[in-house]
Structures are given as structure tokens and as C-alpha cells.
Design a protein around this motif. Structure first.
Motif, mmCIF file in Angstrom:
data_model
loop_
_atom_site.group_PDB
_atom_site.id
_atom_site.type_symbol
_atom_site.label_atom_id
_atom_site.label_comp_id
_atom_site.label_asym_id
_atom_site.label_seq_id
_atom_site.Cartn_x
_atom_site.Cartn_y
_atom_site.Cartn_z
ATOM 1 N N GLU A 88 2.276 0.948 8.357
ATOM 2 C CA GLU A 88 3.426 1.380 7.475
ATOM 3 C C GLU A 88 2.862 1.014 5.904
ATOM 4 O O GLU A 88 3.119 1.950 5.054
ATOM 5 C CB GLU A 88 4.474 0.719 7.697
ATOM 6 C CG GLU A 88 5.095 1.197 9.174
ATOM 7 C CD GLU A 88 6.267 0.638 9.523
ATOM 8 O OE1 GLU A 88 6.734 -0.274 8.978
ATOM 9 O OE2 GLU A 88 6.906 0.943 10.446
ATOM 10 N N ALA A 89 2.391 -0.219 5.654
ATOM 11 C CA ALA A 89 2.029 -0.447 4.270
ATOM 12 C C ALA A 89 0.764 0.625 3.752
ATOM 13 O O ALA A 89 1.066 1.040 2.648
ATOM 14 C CB ALA A 89 1.341 -1.725 4.090
ATOM 15 N N LEU A 90 -0.189 0.813 4.573
ATOM 16 C CA LEU A 90 -0.942 1.750 4.400
ATOM 17 C C LEU A 90 -0.781 3.140 4.326
ATOM 18 O O LEU A 90 -0.959 3.830 3.170
ATOM 19 C CB LEU A 90 -2.244 1.744 5.484
ATOM 20 C CG LEU A 90 -2.996 0.474 5.511
ATOM 21 C CD1 LEU A 90 -4.073 0.538 6.622
ATOM 22 C CD2 LEU A 90 -4.053 0.355 4.274
ATOM 23 N N GLU A 91 0.165 3.515 4.904
ATOM 24 C CA GLU A 91 1.095 4.816 4.827
ATOM 25 C C GLU A 91 1.643 5.095 3.385
ATOM 26 O O GLU A 91 1.802 5.977 2.822
ATOM 27 C CB GLU A 91 1.815 5.337 6.042
ATOM 28 C CG GLU A 91 1.177 5.369 7.254
ATOM 29 C CD GLU A 91 2.036 5.465 8.623
ATOM 30 O OE1 GLU A 91 3.234 5.446 8.288
ATOM 31 O OE2 GLU A 91 1.355 5.656 9.601
ATOM 32 N N ALA A 92 2.308 3.820 3.076
ATOM 33 C CA ALA A 92 3.230 4.092 1.738
ATOM 34 C C ALA A 92 2.223 3.758 0.626
ATOM 35 O O ALA A 92 2.475 4.748 -0.336
ATOM 36 C CB ALA A 92 3.802 2.538 1.698
ATOM 37 N N LYS A 93 1.174 3.301 0.662
ATOM 38 C CA LYS A 93 0.245 3.280 -0.354
ATOM 39 C C LYS A 93 -0.390 4.718 -0.540
ATOM 40 O O LYS A 93 -0.653 5.323 -1.542
ATOM 41 C CB LYS A 93 -0.977 2.256 -0.074
ATOM 42 C CG LYS A 93 -2.170 2.428 -1.261
ATOM 43 C CD LYS A 93 -3.186 1.361 -0.729
ATOM 44 C CE LYS A 93 -4.152 1.310 -2.061
ATOM 45 N NZ LYS A 93 -5.280 0.438 -1.882
ATOM 46 N N GLU A 94 -0.892 5.364 0.447
ATOM 47 C CA GLU A 94 -1.310 6.880 0.556
ATOM 48 C C GLU A 94 -0.349 7.811 0.028
ATOM 49 O O GLU A 94 -0.678 8.565 -0.868
ATOM 50 C CB GLU A 94 -1.847 7.215 2.097
ATOM 51 C CG GLU A 94 -2.376 8.533 1.982
ATOM 52 C CD GLU A 94 -2.821 8.798 3.636
ATOM 53 O OE1 GLU A 94 -2.378 9.912 3.895
ATOM 54 O OE2 GLU A 94 -3.220 7.912 4.393
ATOM 55 N N LYS A 95 1.053 7.593 0.400
ATOM 56 C CA LYS A 95 2.129 8.539 -0.110
ATOM 57 C C LYS A 95 2.187 8.334 -1.500
ATOM 58 O O LYS A 95 2.497 9.403 -2.141
ATOM 59 C CB LYS A 95 3.241 7.998 0.653
ATOM 60 C CG LYS A 95 4.555 8.802 0.153
ATOM 61 C CD LYS A 95 5.637 8.474 1.027
ATOM 62 C CE LYS A 95 6.929 9.084 0.604
ATOM 63 N NZ LYS A 95 8.199 8.696 1.212
ATOM 64 N N VAL A 96 2.401 7.210 -1.962
ATOM 65 C CA VAL A 96 2.420 7.167 -3.554
ATOM 66 C C VAL A 96 1.278 7.447 -4.386
ATOM 67 O O VAL A 96 1.332 7.895 -5.417
ATOM 68 C CB VAL A 96 2.672 5.385 -3.822
ATOM 69 C CG1 VAL A 96 1.591 4.457 -3.773
ATOM 70 C CG2 VAL A 96 3.546 5.484 -5.188
ATOM 71 N N LEU A 97 -0.054 7.073 -3.657
ATOM 72 C CA LEU A 97 -1.334 7.464 -4.587
ATOM 73 C C LEU A 97 -1.415 8.912 -4.770
ATOM 74 O O LEU A 97 -1.949 9.540 -5.472
ATOM 75 C CB LEU A 97 -2.368 6.958 -3.872
ATOM 76 C CG LEU A 97 -2.533 5.594 -4.275
ATOM 77 C CD1 LEU A 97 -4.103 5.058 -3.727
ATOM 78 C CD2 LEU A 97 -2.904 5.354 -5.636
ATOM 79 N N THR A 98 -0.745 9.739 -3.812
ATOM 80 C CA THR A 98 -0.931 11.347 -4.053
ATOM 81 C C THR A 98 -0.234 11.914 -5.144
ATOM 82 O O THR A 98 -0.482 12.700 -5.882
ATOM 83 C CB THR A 98 -0.335 12.053 -2.791
ATOM 84 O OG1 THR A 98 0.995 11.385 -2.399
ATOM 85 C CG2 THR A 98 -1.314 11.827 -1.241
ATOM 86 N N ASP A 99 0.985 11.173 -5.460
ATOM 87 C CA ASP A 99 1.858 11.624 -6.330
ATOM 88 C C ASP A 99 1.509 10.859 -7.667
ATOM 89 O O ASP A 99 1.805 11.142 -8.878
ATOM 90 C CB ASP A 99 3.442 11.166 -6.203
ATOM 91 C CG ASP A 99 3.781 12.362 -5.265
ATOM 92 O OD1 ASP A 99 3.182 13.213 -4.908
ATOM 93 O OD2 ASP A 99 4.968 11.926 -4.631
ATOM 94 N N PHE A 100 0.824 9.480 -7.622
ATOM 95 C CA PHE A 100 0.602 8.754 -8.713
ATOM 96 C C PHE A 100 -0.604 7.992 -8.684
ATOM 97 O O PHE A 100 -0.923 6.917 -8.535
ATOM 98 C CB PHE A 100 1.491 7.690 -9.051
ATOM 99 C CG PHE A 100 3.095 7.869 -9.238
ATOM 100 C CD1 PHE A 100 3.563 8.130 -10.579
ATOM 101 C CD2 PHE A 100 3.858 8.020 -8.136
ATOM 102 C CE1 PHE A 100 5.074 8.408 -10.445
ATOM 103 C CE2 PHE A 100 5.194 8.391 -8.073
ATOM 104 C CZ PHE A 100 5.752 8.699 -9.523
ATOM 105 N N PRO A 101 -1.951 9.057 -8.892
ATOM 106 C CA PRO A 101 -3.142 8.702 -8.732
ATOM 107 C C PRO A 101 -3.748 7.635 -9.801
ATOM 108 O O PRO A 101 -4.552 6.866 -9.486
ATOM 109 C CB PRO A 101 -4.020 9.967 -8.636
ATOM 110 C CG PRO A 101 -3.027 10.784 -9.317
ATOM 111 C CD PRO A 101 -1.645 10.527 -9.184
ATOM 112 N N GLU A 102 -2.888 7.629 -10.932
ATOM 113 C CA GLU A 102 -3.338 6.996 -12.065
ATOM 114 C C GLU A 102 -3.110 5.467 -11.707
ATOM 115 O O GLU A 102 -3.546 4.448 -12.793
ATOM 116 C CB GLU A 102 -3.242 7.396 -13.327
ATOM 117 C CG GLU A 102 -1.712 7.556 -13.492
ATOM 118 C CD GLU A 102 -0.835 8.374 -12.866
ATOM 119 O OE1 GLU A 102 0.353 8.360 -13.166
ATOM 120 O OE2 GLU A 102 -1.271 9.404 -12.228
#
Length: 155
Positions: A88-102
Motif C-alpha cells: 500500500e505504501a508503494l502504491e501511495a508513492k506511485e500515485k503521488v509521483l504521477t501528479d507531483f513528479p518533481e
């Protein structure tokens, strides 16, 4: 009594790590010597300081370098426990990096918790704009205080 014992321990630690005049360590840099170096087209700085004070300042600088970071703030997006928490932590990281890659995103494990945190901020008010943006994706996110924010990464 604990305060006195802590203070004595601190003095012993500082005394053990202090650089004596003439001593050098691989990790040691002398800020006074760096400031007093003469370069062309620059002014001259002369610092009158006792050898013991120089040693204490340099010890303080070296201790901060070894610590690896300073107190600061991050936005916590997720915290979970259990067998699925890592995924779930990995999925949350992936989700947020799609909208905030910087942005900097960190997955941290401190038994038994998996946490996803984002950003490197020195002051809480600096983290609030990011918090407001993240509320749409993670309604339960909030700002947390951390002690390992690298100085170079501060905004």
C-alpha cells in the motif's frame, strides 16, 4: 538528576570529540582557516579566537555533518501496519509521483509502521501549500516533524 547526568555526558562527548591544537581528523574542516584565506580581489578576515574555542566550533560543525540532516517538516500521506502495508505504501508513492513528479517522496519503515512522506521543509508554514494540494488525493494527510531533512534539499 537526569538533566545533570545528560549535561555531564554531553561535556564528556564534546571533550572526547574535540580537536586539540595540532591534531587533524579526516572529516575535520577548520572554518576559521577557510575564512582567513586570502584571495585576490577580496577583503581580509582575521579572527582572534582561542584554540579551545576553535576546537569547539569545529567539533560542532563536524557533529552536524555526521548527523546527516536537521529538524524539518514533511507531509505524511500514508501510514499503515500489517502484511499489506508495504504494498500500500508503494502504491501511495506511485500515485503521488504521477501528479507531483518533481517532489521528494520517501517510504519509511519503523516497525511496525510503513509511512509515505513527501517534501523537505525547514518550517511548517512552508509545507502547508503542498499539504493543501495533496488533500485532494490524500484527504487524511498532515504535516509531521522529522529530524533527518538534508540541508541541501531545503526549499
Amino acid at each position: 538528576m537526569r538533566i545533570v547526568a545528560g549535561f555531564i555526558f554531553f561535556l564528556i562527548a564534546v571533550g572526547a570529540n574535540a580537536q586539540l591544537p595540532g591534531e587533524t581528523a579526516a572529516y575535520n574542516t577548520d572554518v576559521f582557516s577557510e575564512l582567513e584565506q586570502v584571495s585576490s580581489n577580496q577583503g581580509i578576515i582575521t579572527i582572534e579566537q582561542s584554540a579551545r574555542m576553535r576546537a569547539l566550533v569545529n567539533t560542532h560543525i563536524n557533529m552536524n555533518k555526521r548527523a546527516g540532516g536537521v529538524e524539518g517538516f514533511r507531509v505524511q500521506l500514508y501510514s499503515g501496519v500489517g502484511s499489506k502495508a508495504r504494498q500500500e505504501a508503494l502504491e501511495a508513492k506511485e500515485k503521488v509521483l504521477t501528479d507531483f513528479p518533481e517532489e521528494n517522496v520517501f517510504i519509511e519503515y519503523s516497525a511496525p509502521f510503513w509511512r509515505v512522506r513527501m517534501g523537505n521543509f525547514r518550517h511548517k508554514h512552508e509545507a502547508l501549500p503542498l499539504l493543501n494540494k495533496l488533500k485532494e488525493l490524500f484527504p487524511a494527510c498532515y504535516v509531521v516533524k522529522v529530524s533527518d531533512v538534508p540541508l541541501r534539499s531545503l526549499k
